[in-house]
Design a protein around this motif. Structure first.
Motif, PDB file in Angstrom:
ATOM      1  N   ALA A   1       0.838  -1.195   0.000  1.00 56.85           N
ATOM      2  CA  ALA A   1       0.000   0.000   0.000  1.00 56.85           C
ATOM      3  C   ALA A   1       0.872   1.244   0.000  1.00 56.85           C
ATOM      4  O   ALA A   1       1.801   1.371   0.789  1.00 56.85           O
ATOM      5  N   GLY A   2       0.558   2.168  -0.910  1.00 50.94           N
ATOM      6  CA  GLY A   2       1.303   3.419  -0.964  1.00 50.94           C
ATOM      7  C   GLY A   2       2.507   3.392  -1.867  1.00 50.94           C
ATOM      8  O   GLY A   2       3.169   4.414  -2.057  1.00 50.94           O
ATOM      9  N   ALA A   3       2.826   2.225  -2.453  1.00 51.35           N
ATOM     10  CA  ALA A   3       4.000   2.153  -3.315  1.00 51.35           C
ATOM     11  C   ALA A   3       3.801   2.925  -4.608  1.00 51.35           C
ATOM     12  O   ALA A   3       4.758   3.351  -5.242  1.00 51.35           O
ATOM     13  N   GLU A   4       2.548   3.130  -4.994  1.00 52.60           N
ATOM     14  CA  GLU A   4       2.226   3.871  -6.207  1.00 52.60           C
ATOM     15  C   GLU A   4       1.098   4.851  -5.901  1.00 52.60           C
ATOM     16  O   GLU A   4       0.131   4.505  -5.229  1.00 52.60           O
ATOM     17  N   ALA A   5       1.231   6.086  -6.385  1.00 54.17           N
ATOM     18  CA  ALA A   5       0.202   7.092  -6.132  1.00 54.17           C
ATOM     19  C   ALA A   5      -1.097   6.701  -6.823  1.00 54.17           C
ATOM     20  O   ALA A   5      -1.101   6.069  -7.885  1.00 54.17           O
ATOM     21  N   GLY A   6      -2.223   7.080  -6.218  1.00 53.43           N
ATOM     22  CA  GLY A   6      -3.521   6.766  -6.801  1.00 53.43           C
ATOM     23  C   GLY A   6      -4.562   7.792  -6.403  1.00 53.43           C
ATOM     24  O   GLY A   6      -4.344   8.634  -5.519  1.00 53.43           O
ATOM     25  N   VAL A   7      -5.704   7.723  -7.076  1.00 54.03           N
ATOM     26  CA  VAL A   7      -6.870   8.534  -6.720  1.00 54.03           C
ATOM     27  C   VAL A   7      -7.700   7.728  -5.737  1.00 54.03           C
ATOM     28  O   VAL A   7      -8.088   6.597  -6.023  1.00 54.03           O
TER      29      VAL A   7
END
Length: 382
Positions: free
Chosen positions: A20-26
């Motif tokens: 979780a949080g390894a890649e930015a998301g909406v």
């Protein structure tokens, strides 16, 4: 891997094989409350007389449509993908007949589930500084002069001795999000404002009422960009577009989230300025109502949405001078995508938004008319 336990999500697309949080998301939270059961007899003895909140068809349906839009045509302009959509609804019986979202994808907007969803959404937003946080709330609300929305009310507001405890403290959430790692925030507040309390808190409410988020005791604001879209129309007739449609606000907003834009970096992108302008223009067609007509505060330099596919607009070419004119329309690569003759009246066509060049042909000679940025329906005189 992202882990939401037994929490029900409308959409969940955390990247596979990543923490979780390894890649930015909406990360989005959408809440629509239309069903407000009446005050029970057991509370009639209380000394204060809270305002009875009545059902408002449209709030829940409009919220559900917004979730479907996010899951389909929403593209964050910098390429941040949608990772989670939480959808909480309290629909009226009439709205339930028009909801085309399976019950397995939404949660009843009770006090407990709403508090849980707000906390989980905050945690998801906080796991990456590149995150994009989106909050949409529709229902009965309290709106102060100047357009601030401090509270929106849950369907249980008539059922409790402390009505304002059954609310979402929008003000506290906005303040707490200043310190969340998500550096881009956008808020949509679609409120049916109650005229009796439009300019002040009820005497039995306090600024700390309802479901909020804890504010840090210290620290500096980390957020870079924020946009707040607020609408508050007084009276259910002015607010609702019907149980089969949504609210007046959602009926205007959703099409504009695909079309109210400009060409940014060569791509059609919904912008804050165009959305603000077109929302105000759209509401001018509705009967005037008390409250707060749509207003947008804040900036988002990259824009709000880059719809895929891009919208299509109507182009009308009109001949001047009384004679027929041959024309060609070229795309940015110089390829001819349309050609014809404008005769005694005009020529019409539908084209995707984009940058084009119009060329006239007079006596076998190509004469550039000029460049055209097609960002809305246009009429061109050749």
């Amino acid at each position: 891997m992202c882990d939401h336990g037994d929490e029900r999500l409308f959409s969940h697309r955390c990247p596979k094989g990543q923490a979780a949080g390894a890649e930015a998301g909406v990360h989005s939270l959408i809440i629509g409350v239309s069903n407000y059961p009446p005050r029970p007899r057991s509370l009639w003895h209380l000394p204060f007389k809270p305002i009875p909140f009545r059902n408002i068809d449209g709030a829940a349906l409009g919220a559900a449509k917004f979730a479907q839009f996010l899951d389909g045509r929403f593209r964050e302009p910098t390429g941040v993908s949608v990772h989670s959509i939480r959808l909480l609804l309290s629909p009226t019986e009439e709205e339930r007949r028009h909801l085309d979202v399976p019950e397995a994808l939404w949660t009843e907007a009770t006090f407990h589930e709403t508090r849980r969803a707000i906390q989980s959404w905050y945690r998801d937003c906080n796991n990456n500084e590149g995150n994009f946080a989106l909050l949409y709330v529709a229902g009965h609300g309290l709106v102060l002069s100047g357009g601030m929305v401090p509270l929106t009310f849950l369907g249980s507001v008539n059922q409790e001795g402390e009505p304002c405890s059954q609310s979402i403290n929008v003000y506290m959430i906005e303040e707490a999000m200043k310190f969340n790692r998500a550096q881009s925030n956008i808020f949509f507040f679609d409120c049916c404002a109650t005229s009796d309390i439009a300019n002040k808190f009820p005497v039995h409410c306090s600024p700390g009422s309802g479901i909020g988020l804890p504010l840090p005791s210290s620290g500096t604001e980390t957020r870079r960009h924020v946009v707040a879209v607020r609408s508050a129309r007084t009276g259910s007739d002015a607010y609702s577009a019907g149980a089969n449609k949504g609210t007046a606000f959602s009926e205007l907003l959703l099409p504009l989230m695909n079309t109210a834009g400009a060409l940014l970096d060569g791509f059609f992108t919904v912008t804050v300025d165009r959305l603000d302008e077109d929302l105000r223009s759209g509401f001018s067609q509705y009967p005037e109502a008390r409250g707060q007509e749509p207003r947008i505060d804040g900036r988002m330099p990259t824009g709000i949405n880059r719809p895929v596919p891009p919208p299509t607009f109507h182009l009308k070419l009109v001949a001047t001078g009384g004679s027929s004119i041959e024309f060609r329309i070229l795309n940015e690569s110089g390829q001819s995508i349309a050609e014809g003759v404008v005769g005694g009246r005009y020529a019409e066509m539908e084209l995707p938004s984009g940058r084009y060049r119009i060329v006239k042909n007079e006596q076998g000679v190509d004469i550039p008319w000029g460049d055209l940025d097609l960002e809305m329906d246009r009429t061109i005189y050749l």
